[in-house]
Scaffold this motif. Sequence first.
Motif, PDB file in Angstrom:
ATOM      1  N   PHE A 160       0.834  -1.206   0.000  1.00 46.48           N
ATOM      2  CA  PHE A 160       0.000   0.000   0.000  1.00 46.48           C
ATOM      3  C   PHE A 160       0.869   1.257   0.000  1.00 46.48           C
ATOM      4  O   PHE A 160       0.602   2.204  -0.754  1.00 46.48           O
ATOM      5  CB  PHE A 160      -0.933  -0.010   1.217  1.00 46.48           C
ATOM      6  N   ALA A 161       1.926   1.262   0.813  1.00 49.57           N
ATOM      7  CA  ALA A 161       2.817   2.419   0.876  1.00 49.57           C
ATOM      8  C   ALA A 161       3.506   2.657  -0.464  1.00 49.57           C
ATOM      9  O   ALA A 161       3.646   3.803  -0.904  1.00 49.57           O
ATOM     10  CB  ALA A 161       3.861   2.220   1.977  1.00 49.57           C
ATOM     11  N   VAL A 162       3.924   1.597  -1.135  1.00 46.25           N
ATOM     12  CA  VAL A 162       4.545   1.726  -2.452  1.00 46.25           C
ATOM     13  C   VAL A 162       3.551   2.313  -3.440  1.00 46.25           C
ATOM     14  O   VAL A 162       3.885   3.209  -4.222  1.00 46.25           O
ATOM     15  CB  VAL A 162       5.088   0.364  -2.935  1.00 46.25           C
ATOM     16  N   CYS A 163       2.314   1.850  -3.414  1.00 48.55           N
ATOM     17  CA  CYS A 163       1.278   2.347  -4.327  1.00 48.55           C
ATOM     18  C   CYS A 163       1.022   3.837  -4.103  1.00 48.55           C
ATOM     19  O   CYS A 163       0.984   4.618  -5.059  1.00 48.55           O
ATOM     20  CB  CYS A 163       0.003   1.544  -4.115  1.00 48.55           C
ATOM     21  N   VAL A 164       0.862   4.244  -2.861  1.00 49.98           N
ATOM     22  CA  VAL A 164       0.608   5.654  -2.546  1.00 49.98           C
ATOM     23  C   VAL A 164       1.799   6.521  -2.942  1.00 49.98           C
ATOM     24  O   VAL A 164       1.634   7.634  -3.448  1.00 49.98           O
ATOM     25  CB  VAL A 164       0.256   5.822  -1.049  1.00 49.98           C
ATOM     26  N   THR A 165       3.000   6.005  -2.755  1.00 48.85           N
ATOM     27  CA  THR A 165       4.202   6.745  -3.138  1.00 48.85           C
ATOM     28  C   THR A 165       4.242   6.951  -4.647  1.00 48.85           C
ATOM     29  O   THR A 165       4.551   8.050  -5.128  1.00 48.85           O
ATOM     30  CB  THR A 165       5.464   6.016  -2.659  1.00 48.85           C
ATOM     31  N   LYS A 166       3.920   5.920  -5.410  1.00 46.83           N
ATOM     32  CA  LYS A 166       3.878   6.046  -6.875  1.00 46.83           C
ATOM     33  C   LYS A 166       2.851   7.099  -7.290  1.00 46.83           C
ATOM     34  O   LYS A 166       3.110   7.909  -8.173  1.00 46.83           O
ATOM     35  CB  LYS A 166       3.520   4.715  -7.527  1.00 46.83           C
ATOM     36  N   TRP A 167       1.685   7.064  -6.657  1.00 39.50           N
ATOM     37  CA  TRP A 167       0.649   8.052  -6.986  1.00 39.50           C
ATOM     38  C   TRP A 167       1.138   9.464  -6.699  1.00 39.50           C
ATOM     39  O   TRP A 167       0.898  10.389  -7.467  1.00 39.50           O
ATOM     40  CB  TRP A 167      -0.621   7.773  -6.202  1.00 39.50           C
TER      41      TRP A 167
ATOM     42  N   THR B 124       1.657  12.484  -9.432  1.00 42.07           N
ATOM     43  CA  THR B 124       0.964  13.766  -9.281  1.00 42.07           C
ATOM     44  C   THR B 124       1.951  14.923  -9.370  1.00 42.07           C
ATOM     45  O   THR B 124       1.730  15.889 -10.114  1.00 42.07           O
ATOM     46  CB  THR B 124       0.211  13.818  -7.937  1.00 42.07           C
ATOM     47  N   ARG B 125       3.054  14.832  -8.624  1.00 40.98           N
ATOM     48  CA  ARG B 125       4.046  15.915  -8.635  1.00 40.98           C
ATOM     49  C   ARG B 125       4.709  16.063  -9.999  1.00 40.98           C
ATOM     50  O   ARG B 125       4.921  17.180 -10.475  1.00 40.98           O
ATOM     51  CB  ARG B 125       5.110  15.680  -7.558  1.00 40.98           C
ATOM     52  N   THR B 126       5.019  14.946 -10.634  1.00 43.38           N
ATOM     53  CA  THR B 126       5.671  14.990 -11.940  1.00 43.38           C
ATOM     54  C   THR B 126       4.754  15.598 -12.984  1.00 43.38           C
ATOM     55  O   THR B 126       5.166  16.446 -13.783  1.00 43.38           O
ATOM     56  CB  THR B 126       6.090  13.571 -12.371  1.00 43.38           C
ATOM     57  N   ARG B 127       3.505  15.186 -12.990  1.00 42.83           N
ATOM     58  CA  ARG B 127       2.554  15.717 -13.974  1.00 42.83           C
ATOM     59  C   ARG B 127       2.254  17.186 -13.732  1.00 42.83           C
ATOM     60  O   ARG B 127       2.084  17.954 -14.676  1.00 42.83           O
ATOM     61  CB  ARG B 127       1.286  14.863 -13.976  1.00 42.83           C
ATOM     62  N   ARG B 128       2.219  17.587 -12.476  1.00 42.50           N
ATOM     63  CA  ARG B 128       2.009  19.009 -12.168  1.00 42.50           C
ATOM     64  C   ARG B 128       3.193  19.830 -12.683  1.00 42.50           C
ATOM     65  O   ARG B 128       3.016  20.888 -13.298  1.00 42.50           O
ATOM     66  CB  ARG B 128       1.837  19.211 -10.667  1.00 42.50           C
TER      67      ARG B 128
ATOM     68  N   GLN C  72       1.654  16.700 -26.286  1.00 38.66           N
ATOM     69  CA  GLN C  72       2.016  15.489 -25.555  1.00 38.66           C
ATOM     70  C   GLN C  72       2.089  15.765 -24.055  1.00 38.66           C
ATOM     71  O   GLN C  72       1.629  14.957 -23.239  1.00 38.66           O
ATOM     72  CB  GLN C  72       3.360  14.951 -26.045  1.00 38.66           C
ATOM     73  N   ALA C  73       2.653  16.905 -23.705  1.00 42.45           N
ATOM     74  CA  ALA C  73       2.764  17.272 -22.294  1.00 42.45           C
ATOM     75  C   ALA C  73       1.383  17.479 -21.687  1.00 42.45           C
ATOM     76  O   ALA C  73       1.121  17.032 -20.567  1.00 42.45           O
ATOM     77  CB  ALA C  73       3.599  18.541 -22.140  1.00 42.45           C
ATOM     78  N   PHE C  74       0.489  18.116 -22.432  1.00 46.78           N
ATOM     79  CA  PHE C  74      -0.870  18.338 -21.932  1.00 46.78           C
ATOM     80  C   PHE C  74      -1.586  17.005 -21.725  1.00 46.78           C
ATOM     81  O   PHE C  74      -2.261  16.810 -20.712  1.00 46.78           O
ATOM     82  CB  PHE C  74      -1.657  19.219 -22.909  1.00 46.78           C
ATOM     83  N   THR C  75      -1.421  16.092 -22.685  1.00 56.24           N
ATOM     84  CA  THR C  75      -2.066  14.785 -22.580  1.00 56.24           C
ATOM     85  C   THR C  75      -1.569  14.040 -21.342  1.00 56.24           C
ATOM     86  O   THR C  75      -2.364  13.485 -20.577  1.00 56.24           O
ATOM     87  CB  THR C  75      -1.794  13.943 -23.847  1.00 56.24           C
ATOM     88  N   GLU C  76      -0.267  14.036 -21.131  1.00 53.44           N
ATOM     89  CA  GLU C  76       0.295  13.345 -19.961  1.00 53.44           C
ATOM     90  C   GLU C  76      -0.110  14.042 -18.666  1.00 53.44           C
ATOM     91  O   GLU C  76      -0.474  13.384 -17.694  1.00 53.44           O
ATOM     92  CB  GLU C  76       1.819  13.276 -20.064  1.00 53.44           C
ATOM     93  N   ALA C  77      -0.062  15.359 -18.633  1.00 51.48           N
ATOM     94  CA  ALA C  77      -0.408  16.105 -17.422  1.00 51.48           C
ATOM     95  C   ALA C  77      -1.885  15.978 -17.075  1.00 51.48           C
ATOM     96  O   ALA C  77      -2.261  16.121 -15.909  1.00 51.48           O
ATOM     97  CB  ALA C  77      -0.032  17.577 -17.588  1.00 51.48           C
ATOM     98  N   SER C  78      -2.723  15.675 -18.059  1.00 46.84           N
ATOM     99  CA  SER C  78      -4.159  15.550 -17.833  1.00 46.84           C
ATOM    100  C   SER C  78      -4.571  14.184 -17.280  1.00 46.84           C
ATOM    101  O   SER C  78      -5.705  14.013 -16.848  1.00 46.84           O
ATOM    102  CB  SER C  78      -4.916  15.790 -19.141  1.00 46.84           C
ATOM    103  N   ARG C  79      -3.662  13.240 -17.317  1.00 47.65           N
ATOM    104  CA  ARG C  79      -3.980  11.901 -16.836  1.00 47.65           C
ATOM    105  C   ARG C  79      -4.154  11.907 -15.318  1.00 47.65           C
ATOM    106  O   ARG C  79      -3.521  12.666 -14.598  1.00 47.65           O
ATOM    107  CB  ARG C  79      -2.869  10.923 -17.216  1.00 47.65           C
TER     108      ARG C  79
END
Length: 76
Positions: A30-37, A41-45, A64-71
């Motif tokens: 669970f901790a690994v999953c939350v860390t990935k999320w 989030t930070r990378t896409r922002r 491409q950046a907009f598409t990735e950031a919108s995910r």
Amino acid sequence: MAHARTVSTDALGILSQPGLPFAARWAVTFAVCVTKWSIRTRTRRALSQLEPWQLADVGLTPEQAFTEASRAFWQG
């Protein structure tokens, strides 16, 4: 100066040991999953805030950046 600590693959191999309690294995998973999320989030922002010339430096178009950031964060 702060140094990043690396985790060896041997340390993560402990999770595959048969004697590890289910709750401990679940908690780490669970901790690994939350860390990935959180990282996604930070990378896409950050990606959404780059200028077009910066995107070109990393080989991305603004579209491409907009598409990735919108995910959503859960989308790998």
